[in-house]
Scaffold this active site. Sequence first.
Site, PDB file in Angstrom:
ATOM      1  CB  CYS A  20      -0.907  -0.053   1.232  1.00  0.00           C
ATOM      2  SG  CYS A  20      -1.781   1.476   1.588  1.00  0.00           S
TER       3      CYS A  20
ATOM      4  CB  CYS B  16       0.249   1.794   4.088  1.00  0.00           C
ATOM      5  SG  CYS B  16      -1.475   1.288   3.959  1.00  0.00           S
TER       6      CYS B  16
END
Length: 135
Positions: free
Chosen positions: A61, A64
């Site tokens: 991600c 993230c």
Amino acid sequence: MQSSSIQKSILRPLLRHDIRVIFPIRLLVNKMGTVQVTDADFQSTVEGNDLVLVDFWAPWCGPCRAVAPVLEEISNENSNVVIAKMNTDENPNTATQHGIMSIPTMMIFKNGELVDRLVGALPKPQIMEKLEPHF
């Protein structure tokens, strides 16, 4: 040559002194930072600390990974909050139980109770705005 040996004799004690002073500070900084949590220790982490921000993330991600340094910085600057990171790929049960539908999702727990939820890679001021009322 003589000035060089004088410089060395002056610098040696300073370097030794600096190392002794700096080394403990580095150890202290290394004790702070984010902690990794799993399905197995999630509940004890949330219930065993006054204030916990749990970051649900995954290695693939991009957002993230973008918010990770922000959370490290918050953790290093604020000893009154535990920043816990949970990899949702490796720990799907807790993420499912808490209805995590997108990542990054950050959940704030105070005394074991969920008090707020943030979704997305938010900048530090927005994360702090949600955390500070609970300090």
